[in-house]
Design a protein around this motif. Structure first.
Motif, PDB file in Angstrom:
ATOM      1  N   ASP A 101      51.861  12.575  37.374  1.00 37.17           N
ATOM      2  CA  ASP A 101      52.677  12.780  36.172  1.00 37.17           C
ATOM      3  C   ASP A 101      53.297  14.177  36.110  1.00 37.17           C
ATOM      4  O   ASP A 101      53.922  14.536  35.110  1.00 37.17           O
ATOM      5  CB  ASP A 101      51.852  12.516  34.912  1.00 37.17           C
ATOM      6  CG  ASP A 101      50.583  13.356  34.843  1.00 37.17           C
ATOM      7  OD1 ASP A 101      50.208  13.963  35.874  1.00 37.17           O
ATOM      8  OD2 ASP A 101      49.970  13.404  33.761  1.00 37.17           O
ATOM      9  N   HIS A 102      53.157  14.962  37.181  1.00 40.63           N
ATOM     10  CA  HIS A 102      53.785  16.288  37.223  1.00 40.63           C
ATOM     11  C   HIS A 102      54.681  16.467  38.449  1.00 40.63           C
ATOM     12  O   HIS A 102      55.087  17.587  38.756  1.00 40.63           O
ATOM     13  CB  HIS A 102      52.712  17.388  37.216  1.00 40.63           C
ATOM     14  CG  HIS A 102      52.077  17.609  35.876  1.00 40.63           C
ATOM     15  ND1 HIS A 102      51.094  16.784  35.369  1.00 40.63           N
ATOM     16  CD2 HIS A 102      52.300  18.545  34.921  1.00 40.63           C
ATOM     17  CE1 HIS A 102      50.731  17.224  34.182  1.00 40.63           C
ATOM     18  NE2 HIS A 102      51.444  18.280  33.882  1.00 40.63           N
ATOM     19  N   GLN A 103      54.999  15.382  39.110  1.00 40.00           N
ATOM     20  CA  GLN A 103      55.834  15.480  40.298  1.00 40.00           C
ATOM     21  C   GLN A 103      57.310  15.647  39.933  1.00 40.00           C
ATOM     22  O   GLN A 103      57.721  15.419  38.799  1.00 40.00           O
ATOM     23  CB  GLN A 103      55.624  14.247  41.185  1.00 40.00           C
ATOM     24  CG  GLN A 103      54.224  14.192  41.774  1.00 40.00           C
ATOM     25  CD  GLN A 103      53.949  12.942  42.586  1.00 40.00           C
ATOM     26  OE1 GLN A 103      54.816  12.092  42.758  1.00 40.00           O
ATOM     27  NE2 GLN A 103      52.726  12.818  43.103  1.00 40.00           N
ATOM     28  N   ARG A 104      58.086  16.126  40.921  1.00 48.10           N
ATOM     29  CA  ARG A 104      59.525  16.347  40.788  1.00 48.10           C
ATOM     30  C   ARG A 104      59.837  17.456  39.772  1.00 48.10           C
ATOM     31  O   ARG A 104      60.833  17.397  39.057  1.00 48.10           O
ATOM     32  CB  ARG A 104      60.263  15.058  40.427  1.00 48.10           C
ATOM     33  CG  ARG A 104      59.986  13.910  41.396  1.00 48.10           C
ATOM     34  CD  ARG A 104      60.817  12.682  41.077  1.00 48.10           C
ATOM     35  NE  ARG A 104      62.227  12.937  41.364  1.00 48.10           N
ATOM     36  CZ  ARG A 104      62.799  12.833  42.567  1.00 48.10           C
ATOM     37  NH1 ARG A 104      62.058  12.500  43.613  1.00 48.10           N
ATOM     38  NH2 ARG A 104      64.081  13.052  42.729  1.00 48.10           N
ATOM     39  N   ARG A 105      58.983  18.460  39.710  1.00 48.37           N
ATOM     40  CA  ARG A 105      59.207  19.614  38.838  1.00 48.37           C
ATOM     41  C   ARG A 105      59.176  20.923  39.624  1.00 48.37           C
ATOM     42  O   ARG A 105      59.117  22.000  39.029  1.00 48.37           O
ATOM     43  CB  ARG A 105      58.151  19.666  37.727  1.00 48.37           C
ATOM     44  CG  ARG A 105      58.073  18.417  36.865  1.00 48.37           C
ATOM     45  CD  ARG A 105      57.075  18.597  35.736  1.00 48.37           C
ATOM     46  NE  ARG A 105      56.818  17.350  35.047  1.00 48.37           N
ATOM     47  CZ  ARG A 105      56.020  17.221  33.984  1.00 48.37           C
ATOM     48  NH1 ARG A 105      55.390  18.297  33.510  1.00 48.37           N
ATOM     49  NH2 ARG A 105      55.817  16.050  33.417  1.00 48.37           N
ATOM     50  N   GLY A 106      59.175  20.846  40.948  1.00 43.92           N
ATOM     51  CA  GLY A 106      59.125  22.046  41.770  1.00 43.92           C
ATOM     52  C   GLY A 106      57.733  22.566  42.035  1.00 43.92           C
ATOM     53  O   GLY A 106      57.576  23.608  42.688  1.00 43.92           O
ATOM     54  N   ILE A 107      56.702  21.845  41.562  1.00 43.00           N
ATOM     55  CA  ILE A 107      55.328  22.320  41.721  1.00 43.00           C
ATOM     56  C   ILE A 107      54.900  22.244  43.184  1.00 43.00           C
ATOM     57  O   ILE A 107      54.261  23.166  43.712  1.00 43.00           O
ATOM     58  CB  ILE A 107      54.382  21.505  40.822  1.00 43.00           C
ATOM     59  CG1 ILE A 107      54.755  21.692  39.357  1.00 43.00           C
ATOM     60  CG2 ILE A 107      52.926  21.905  41.065  1.00 43.00           C
ATOM     61  CD1 ILE A 107      54.026  20.756  38.406  1.00 43.00           C
ATOM     62  N   GLY A 108      55.251  21.142  43.850  1.00 41.20           N
ATOM     63  CA  GLY A 108      54.902  21.008  45.258  1.00 41.20           C
ATOM     64  C   GLY A 108      55.540  22.094  46.104  1.00 41.20           C
ATOM     65  O   GLY A 108      54.911  22.641  47.015  1.00 41.20           O
TER      66      GLY A 108
END
Length: 363
Positions: A101-108
């Motif tokens: 639920d936190h993907q596609r936010r630049g976290i990776g």
């Protein structure tokens, strides 16, 4: 972007360590597992924190663990950086997992850049990573990435594949994830055992044990562990030899004694030389509802062609079902190009349930 921050964790010495350290480790495992099962839909292959910890404490191959926290302090991503400590070793392993639920936010990207920076500063020139896939079995054509081995594939639209390709990583190999439902068909297992034993002939004898390696086989298992780094299929991503000694093996097995799993080893002895020609290891959980994980499996090159891989496989199944009844399945990972091992898996009843891509970046 929201102010996400990367933090390195202290790896707990035991699960009874400082409460905050242990909780941080549990959060690391939780996020790692959530990201993996979101792709594979295979909760059966996940390991608990108690099961994972002993494998992270090898002084010859230490693991550094990292998390990304959001402004509220919640863990939203988990990463690791693993190396071997032998002087001059060029390789390392990097892992990045972001909570679904936190993907596609630049976290990776934030976490990957942090870990890749550590690898550069550490002088590592061969980076490797593993990315699970929903793909089951081989595929080809538009929409699939096929490694240089020509065996296996992963969908090019998977988030992991897109992410790694975009960062300059090269797709190198595919492991098939296979599952054998237990109890196995005993008539099939016995027939395969008899055929493999006949092919091996009188020069080979099977031995099996649970827990630490008996004194007489320490040097043999250490050699087999060393040869795992040179004889196992690696595509064109060869790694330097990883030398095991009897002392390193004993220290490693002492750590595993603290795990809620029992290591079952099946080995085959070459009687004329009284040396071990091959082995397989199965991590059997204390919890009866969890699957057995089949790990390192190898027949030395100079002993191949005698159906020893078949013999080890079926002997391992028989040993698990005899001494540890009630487990639901055995899970194993094998290189897609390793047709001899896939042949015996399929013959005994293993079914492909997913894949794992192996990626490399050289700098």
């Amino acid at each position: 972007m929201t102010a996400y921050t990367v933090h390195e964790l202290g790896v707990p010495a035991t699960m009874d360590d400082d409460a905050a350290t242990v909780q941080a480790f549990r959060d690391w495992v939780r996020v790692q597992n959530a990201a993996e099962v979101a792709v594979t839909r295979l909760p059966e292959i996940l390991w608990t924190p108690e099961e994972q910890l002993p494998y992270l404490l090898d002084p010859e191959a230490p693991s550094r663990l990292f998390v990304v926290r959001d402004p509220d302090g919640d863990v939203v991503a988990a990463g690791s950086y693993d190396t071997k400590q032998a002087p001059g070793t060029p390789n390392c392993w990097i892992a990045v997992a972001v909570a679904p639920d936190h993907q596609r936010r630049g976290i990776g990207t934030l976490l990957a850049e942090h870990l890749e920076g550590i690898a550069r500063d550490d002088g590592r020139t061969q980076w490797k990573t593993y990315a699970v896939s929903r793909q089951v079995g081989p595929a080809s054509g538009p929409g699939y990435l096929v490694p240089p081995t020509g065996h296996g594939a992963v969908p090019e639209d998977e988030a992991g594949a897109r992410f790694l390709t975009g960062r300059g990583w090269r797709f190198g190999q595919v492991n098939r994830i296979s599952r054998l439902a237990l109890p196995a068909d005993h008539s099939v297992v016995r027939e395969l055992h008899d055929r493999a034993a006949a092919a091996a002939g009188p020069d080979y004898r099977v031995h099996a044990w649970a827990g630490p390696t008996p004194e007489q086989w320490l040097d043999g298992i250490a050699l087999l562990e060393t040869r795992m780094s040179t004889d196992a299929p690696e595509g064109d991503m060869e790694e330097p030899e990883d030398v095991w000694t009897r002392e390193r093996l004993q220290e490693h097995e002492a750590q595993l004694q603290r795990s809620p799993r029992t290591m079952v080893t099946v080995a085959v002895e070459h009687l004329p030389t009284t040396t071990l020609a091959g082995f397989t290891q199965l991590a059997v959980p204390d919890a009866v509802h969890q699957p057995v994980m089949q790990g390192d499996t190898l027949v030395l090159r100079e002993h191949r062609g005698h159906r020893l891989g078949w013999l080890l496989k079926v002997a391992g199944i028989e040993r698990v079902e005899q001494d540890f009844p009630g487990r639901p399945s055995i899970i194993t990972f094998n290189a897609e190009e390793n047709r001899p091992m896939l042949d015996v898996n399929e013959a005994v009843g293993f079914v492909g349930v997913g894949s794992e891509g192996i990626w490399e970046r050289r700098v």
